[in-house]
Motif scaffolding. Structure first.
Motif, mmCIF file in Angstrom:
data_model
loop_
_atom_site.group_PDB
_atom_site.id
_atom_site.type_symbol
_atom_site.label_atom_id
_atom_site.label_comp_id
_atom_site.label_asym_id
_atom_site.label_seq_id
_atom_site.Cartn_x
_atom_site.Cartn_y
_atom_site.Cartn_z
ATOM 1 N N LYS A 36 0.894 -1.219 0.069
ATOM 2 C CA LYS A 36 0.032 0.035 0.221
ATOM 3 C C LYS A 36 0.822 1.246 0.036
ATOM 4 N N ALA A 37 2.028 1.187 0.339
ATOM 5 C CA ALA A 37 2.893 2.192 0.423
ATOM 6 C C ALA A 37 3.504 2.654 -0.944
ATOM 7 N N VAL A 38 3.286 3.790 -1.442
ATOM 8 C CA VAL A 38 3.801 4.201 -2.711
ATOM 9 C C VAL A 38 4.623 5.752 -2.773
ATOM 10 N N THR A 39 5.227 6.069 -3.849
ATOM 11 C CA THR A 39 5.863 7.278 -3.706
ATOM 12 C C THR A 39 5.931 7.767 -4.883
ATOM 13 N N VAL A 40 5.779 9.328 -5.004
ATOM 14 C CA VAL A 40 5.703 9.701 -6.290
ATOM 15 C C VAL A 40 7.078 10.687 -6.523
ATOM 16 N N LEU A 41 7.727 10.285 -7.347
ATOM 17 C CA LEU A 41 8.893 10.852 -7.624
ATOM 18 C C LEU A 41 8.689 12.149 -8.863
ATOM 19 N N VAL A 42 8.323 13.529 -8.409
ATOM 20 C CA VAL A 42 8.341 14.538 -9.367
ATOM 21 C C VAL A 42 9.375 15.221 -9.726
ATOM 22 N N ARG A 43 9.462 15.188 -11.199
ATOM 23 C CA ARG A 43 10.728 15.772 -11.696
ATOM 24 C C ARG A 43 10.228 17.095 -12.420
ATOM 25 N N GLY A 44 11.181 17.932 -12.665
ATOM 26 C CA GLY A 44 11.117 19.456 -13.157
ATOM 27 C C GLY A 44 12.595 19.947 -13.617
ATOM 28 N N GLY A 45 12.328 21.042 -14.223
ATOM 29 C CA GLY A 45 13.708 21.895 -14.774
ATOM 30 C C GLY A 45 14.271 22.744 -13.298
ATOM 31 N N ASN A 46 13.295 23.192 -12.636
ATOM 32 C CA ASN A 46 13.827 23.886 -11.662
ATOM 33 C C ASN A 46 12.673 23.664 -10.204
ATOM 34 N N LYS A 47 13.275 24.148 -9.028
ATOM 35 C CA LYS A 47 12.563 24.023 -7.799
ATOM 36 C C LYS A 47 11.191 24.505 -7.949
ATOM 37 N N MET A 48 10.813 25.637 -8.589
ATOM 38 C CA MET A 48 9.601 26.217 -8.832
ATOM 39 C C MET A 48 8.606 25.169 -9.415
ATOM 40 N N ILE A 49 8.918 24.542 -10.384
ATOM 41 C CA ILE A 49 8.259 23.630 -11.513
ATOM 42 C C ILE A 49 8.022 22.531 -10.658
ATOM 43 N N VAL A 50 8.672 22.059 -10.079
ATOM 44 C CA VAL A 50 8.721 20.773 -8.929
ATOM 45 C C VAL A 50 7.752 21.002 -7.996
ATOM 46 N N ASP A 51 7.770 22.086 -7.224
ATOM 47 C CA ASP A 51 6.770 22.395 -6.043
ATOM 48 C C ASP A 51 5.532 22.520 -6.703
ATOM 49 N N GLU A 52 5.224 23.350 -7.945
ATOM 50 C CA GLU A 52 4.165 23.473 -8.403
ATOM 51 C C GLU A 52 3.324 22.209 -8.994
ATOM 52 N N ALA A 53 4.258 21.222 -9.651
ATOM 53 C CA ALA A 53 3.618 20.158 -9.808
ATOM 54 C C ALA A 53 3.441 19.266 -8.760
ATOM 55 N N LYS A 54 4.096 19.304 -7.648
ATOM 56 C CA LYS A 54 3.546 18.634 -6.311
ATOM 57 C C LYS A 54 2.304 18.857 -5.930
ATOM 58 N N ARG A 55 2.114 20.371 -5.881
ATOM 59 C CA ARG A 55 0.767 20.832 -5.449
ATOM 60 C C ARG A 55 -0.436 20.384 -6.403
ATOM 61 N N SER A 56 -0.011 20.565 -7.550
ATOM 62 C CA SER A 56 -1.091 20.027 -8.528
ATOM 63 C C SER A 56 -1.446 18.661 -8.353
ATOM 64 N N LEU A 57 -0.665 17.812 -8.280
ATOM 65 C CA LEU A 57 -0.704 16.363 -8.052
ATOM 66 C C LEU A 57 -1.480 16.175 -6.689
ATOM 67 N N HIS A 58 -1.122 16.753 -5.668
ATOM 68 C CA HIS A 58 -1.974 16.557 -4.529
ATOM 69 C C HIS A 58 -3.329 16.963 -4.801
ATOM 70 N N ASP A 59 -3.631 18.081 -5.308
ATOM 71 C CA ASP A 59 -4.988 18.589 -5.514
ATOM 72 C C ASP A 59 -5.622 17.611 -6.485
ATOM 73 N N ALA A 60 -5.034 16.881 -7.500
ATOM 74 C CA ALA A 60 -5.759 15.958 -8.462
ATOM 75 C C ALA A 60 -5.837 14.459 -7.522
ATOM 76 N N MET A 61 -5.234 14.412 -6.334
ATOM 77 C CA MET A 61 -5.374 12.879 -5.415
ATOM 78 C C MET A 61 -6.381 13.389 -4.517
ATOM 79 N N CYS A 62 -6.621 14.552 -4.300
ATOM 80 C CA CYS A 62 -7.688 14.755 -3.293
ATOM 81 C C CYS A 62 -9.050 14.674 -4.030
ATOM 82 N N VAL A 63 -9.018 14.921 -5.302
ATOM 83 C CA VAL A 63 -10.295 14.798 -5.912
ATOM 84 C C VAL A 63 -10.389 13.269 -6.062
ATOM 85 N N VAL A 64 -9.632 12.643 -6.454
ATOM 86 C CA VAL A 64 -9.799 11.047 -6.678
ATOM 87 C C VAL A 64 -10.250 10.305 -5.085
#
Length: 361
Positions: free
Chosen positions: A201-229
């Motif tokens: 049951k334990a999983v990890t999402v490894l988020v990649r991106g060109g810079n820290k701002m893109i990575v942080d924004e992608a993490k927030r977007s993924l968390h919002d999408a997970m909340c919808v699911v």
């Protein structure tokens, strides 16, 4: 990347969801960001990722059928808790101290090996001598593992966190199919990937991106999408998106207001107009004429009686949200209406606002 991220969000939630209880434990989902690569390199790992590397560069980079000893005690000789001072006055005393340290390290390594472990994850660090002994005894080790990471590792591998070497036993070891060291990015940064864990049951999402701002924004977007699911797991009822639900509610409230003969009808019509603000804002943000778009969609809904008609934000030529597969969870939409209504009620309860004036005024 939209479809890829959507699939990652769905797979991550379904991996940890308890469908019988309709509950999702977000503690089992770890979000790890790593600068380098591109967003398309983002991946879901069915296991745990630790942002560390093996303590010695000559240790094996991959361990199969791993038995993990999860320690919160350091690889070092025991120290008295009181203030102490050790004076060494001769070479013999120094050699005795060195021998004592080596014997202590060897005893600790032997205790780990005897319990059946073939890899060590330690919350604390250890010096070069202990590191060299671990290498000589073919015992790979990971040091300075953080508190949240070591807890997630214990959950994922069904292991026990051991505070003392004397408490080690085979039953307290965690198990995983593969533990490997992976290099990411152009800076050759290493990470430990623990896969095929005993607790799947334990999983990890490894988020990649060109810079820290893109990575942080992608993490927030993924968390919002997970909340919808997660909301769909809790309550799988949906309504049509694209502001179709708001327009349908507005039409229904206006019709109900026509049946009311007293002064309450004005409040109901105002509520209907407030609901119209959402499709107007959606149309304006999409570059469409807001008033014209709302009037067209509302008239189409009224004439055809199709409640799935909404704002065509992508300008596809189709206003039917059912054909565009645009949906919103009912639990989210209902909560939005409730919170907005409660906020207005709180504001209306305010009789007066007292503004403090300074002495100069």
């Amino acid at each position: 990347c939209h479809d890829q991220f959507a699939q990652i969000a769905v797979d991550a939630i379904l991996a940890v969801a308890d469908l019988k209880r309709k509950d999702v434990d977000f503690e089992l989902i770890k979000m790890e960001g790593k600068v380098g690569g591109e967003l398309a390199d983002t991946a879901l790992v069915r296991g745990v990722i630790i942002d560390k590397d093996f303590s010695h560069p000559q240790m094996p980079k991959e361990i199969k059928d791993a038995k993990i000893a999860i320690l919160t005690c350091p690889f070092e000789p025991p120290k008295p808790k009181t203030k102490h001072k050790l004076d060494i006055t001769s070479v013999k005393e120094f050699e005795e101290l060195q021998r004592y340290e080596r014997d202590t390290f060897e005893k600790m390594v032997k205790q780990v090996k005897d319990c059946g472990a073939n890899i060590v994850a330690c919350q604390w660090g250890f010096d070069d001598e202990a590191n060299s002994l671990l290498l000589q005894h073919q015992l790979p080790a990971i040091r300075w593992v953080g508190g949240p990471e070591i807890e997630l590792l214990a959950i994922a591998t069904n292991g026990r966190i051991v505070p003392r070497f004397e408490d080690l036993s085979f039953a307290k070891l965690g198990s995983a199919g593969t533990i490997r060291e992976v290099t990411y990015g152009t800076t050759n940064e290493n990470m430990i990937v623990v896969e095929d864990c005993a607790n799947s049951k334990a999983v990890t999402v490894l988020v990649r991106g060109g810079n820290k701002m893109i990575v942080d924004e992608a993490k927030r977007s993924l968390h919002d999408a997970m909340c919808v699911v997660r909301n769909l797991i809790t309550d799988n009822r949906v309504v049509y998106g694209g502001a179709a639900a708001e327009i349908s509610c507005s039409v229904a409230v206006e019709r109900a207001a026509d049946q009311v003969s007293n002064i309450e009808q004005y409040a109901m019509r105002s509520f209907a107009r407030a609901l119209d603000a959402i499709p107007m804002a959606l149309a304006e943000n999409s570059g469409l004429p807001p008033i014209e778009t709302l009037s067209h969609v509302k008239s189409e809904q009224t004439k055809l009686g199709i409640s799935s008609l909404g704002v065509d934000c992508m300008d596809t030529g189709v206003s039917d949200m059912k054909e565009q597969f645009v949906f919103d969870p009912l639990i989210s939409k209902r909560q939005q209406f409730l919170l907005a209504t409660q906020l207005v009620k709180m504001i209306l309860k305010i009789d007066d606002v007292i503004v403090h004036k300074s002495d100069e005024q």
